[in-house]
Motif scaffolding. Structure first.
Motif, short mmCIF file in Angstrom:
data_model
loop_
_atom_site.label_atom_id
_atom_site.label_comp_id
_atom_site.label_asym_id
_atom_site.label_seq_id
_atom_site.Cartn_x
_atom_site.Cartn_y
_atom_site.Cartn_z
N MET A 1 0.84 -1.17 0.00
CA MET A 1 0.00 0.00 0.00
C MET A 1 0.89 1.25 0.00
SD MET A 1 -3.32 0.75 0.01
CE MET A 1 -3.91 -0.88 0.34
N PHE A 2 0.45 2.26 -0.74
CA PHE A 2 1.17 3.54 -0.81
C PHE A 2 0.21 4.66 -0.44
CE2 PHE A 2 3.36 0.60 -3.51
CZ PHE A 2 4.70 0.87 -3.25
N TYR A 3 0.76 5.76 0.01
CA TYR A 3 -0.05 6.87 0.51
C TYR A 3 0.44 8.20 -0.05
CZ TYR A 3 -1.13 3.36 4.01
OH TYR A 3 -1.50 2.20 4.64
N ALA A 4 -0.51 9.05 -0.40
CA ALA A 4 -0.23 10.46 -0.64
C ALA A 4 -0.68 11.16 0.64
CB ALA A 4 -1.01 10.97 -1.83
N TYR A 5 0.08 12.16 1.08
CA TYR A 5 -0.24 12.77 2.36
C TYR A 5 0.05 14.27 2.36
CZ TYR A 5 4.80 12.54 3.15
OH TYR A 5 6.16 12.69 3.03
N ILE A 6 -0.53 14.94 3.35
CA ILE A 6 -0.26 16.36 3.57
C ILE A 6 0.13 16.54 5.03
CG2 ILE A 6 -1.20 18.72 3.55
CD1 ILE A 6 -3.31 17.71 1.53
N MET B 1 0.44 15.25 10.54
CA MET B 1 -0.20 14.60 9.41
C MET B 1 -1.68 15.01 9.42
SD MET B 1 0.69 12.10 7.00
CE MET B 1 2.10 11.34 7.76
N VAL B 2 -2.09 15.81 8.43
CA VAL B 2 -3.45 16.32 8.41
C VAL B 2 -4.33 15.69 7.33
CG1 VAL B 2 -2.86 18.53 9.47
CG2 VAL B 2 -2.77 18.31 6.98
N TYR B 3 -3.72 14.92 6.44
CA TYR B 3 -4.47 14.25 5.36
C TYR B 3 -3.64 13.11 4.83
CZ TYR B 3 -6.38 13.42 0.70
OH TYR B 3 -6.90 12.83 -0.43
N TRP B 4 -4.32 12.03 4.48
CA TRP B 4 -3.67 10.93 3.75
C TRP B 4 -4.72 10.15 2.99
CZ3 TRP B 4 -4.15 10.93 9.03
CH2 TRP B 4 -4.94 9.94 9.59
N LYS B 5 -4.28 9.54 1.93
CA LYS B 5 -5.15 8.70 1.10
C LYS B 5 -4.32 7.52 0.62
CE LYS B 5 -8.41 8.88 -2.72
NZ LYS B 5 -9.05 9.72 -3.73
N SER B 6 -4.87 6.33 0.70
CA SER B 6 -4.12 5.13 0.33
C SER B 6 -4.40 4.74 -1.12
CB SER B 6 -4.48 3.97 1.25
OG SER B 6 -5.84 3.65 1.15
N PHE B 7 -3.39 4.10 -1.72
CA PHE B 7 -3.46 3.64 -3.10
C PHE B 7 -2.77 2.29 -3.22
CE2 PHE B 7 -3.60 8.21 -3.16
CZ PHE B 7 -4.62 8.49 -4.05
N PRO B 8 -3.25 1.44 -4.10
CA PRO B 8 -2.63 0.11 -4.23
C PRO B 8 -1.27 0.14 -4.94
CG PRO B 8 -4.48 0.33 -5.75
CD PRO B 8 -4.47 1.56 -4.89
#
Length: 86
Positions: free
Chosen positions: A1-6, A46-53
């Motif tokens: 799993m990978f994440y984009a974050y702010i 960490m105020v935001y994150w979204k996971s990606f396959p």
């Protein structure tokens, strides 16, 4: 799993956008001065994150996040926080 974050630094009043495969380790890394840009502060949150396959998808989201202005980022973060509380 990978994440984009702010991340957000209260001291600098700055948002930082990135991607990783390990959110917890990455936050520790940012707050310990191991990243050039974020080494100017040690209060990153960490105020935001979204996971990606896939890494590719996370990178695309990071690029999208980097194009957003502060108002758009703040709306995204507010919506994220609301969704977390539901």
């Amino acid at each position: 799993m990978f994440y984009a974050y702010i991340l957000f630094s209260e001291t600098l009043q700055v948002y930082y956008k990135g991607f990783t495969s390990d959110l917890a380790h990455r936050l520790i890394s940012h707050n310990s001065g191991k990243s050039n840009y974020t080494s100017r502060a040690d209060d990153w949150e960490m105020v935001y994150w979204k996971s990606f396959p896939t890494k590719k998808e996370a990178l695309l989201e990071e690029k999208r996040l980097k194009k957003l202005n502060a108002i758009s980022l703040q709306k995204l973060i507010r919506d994220f926080e609301k969704a977390d509380k539901v």
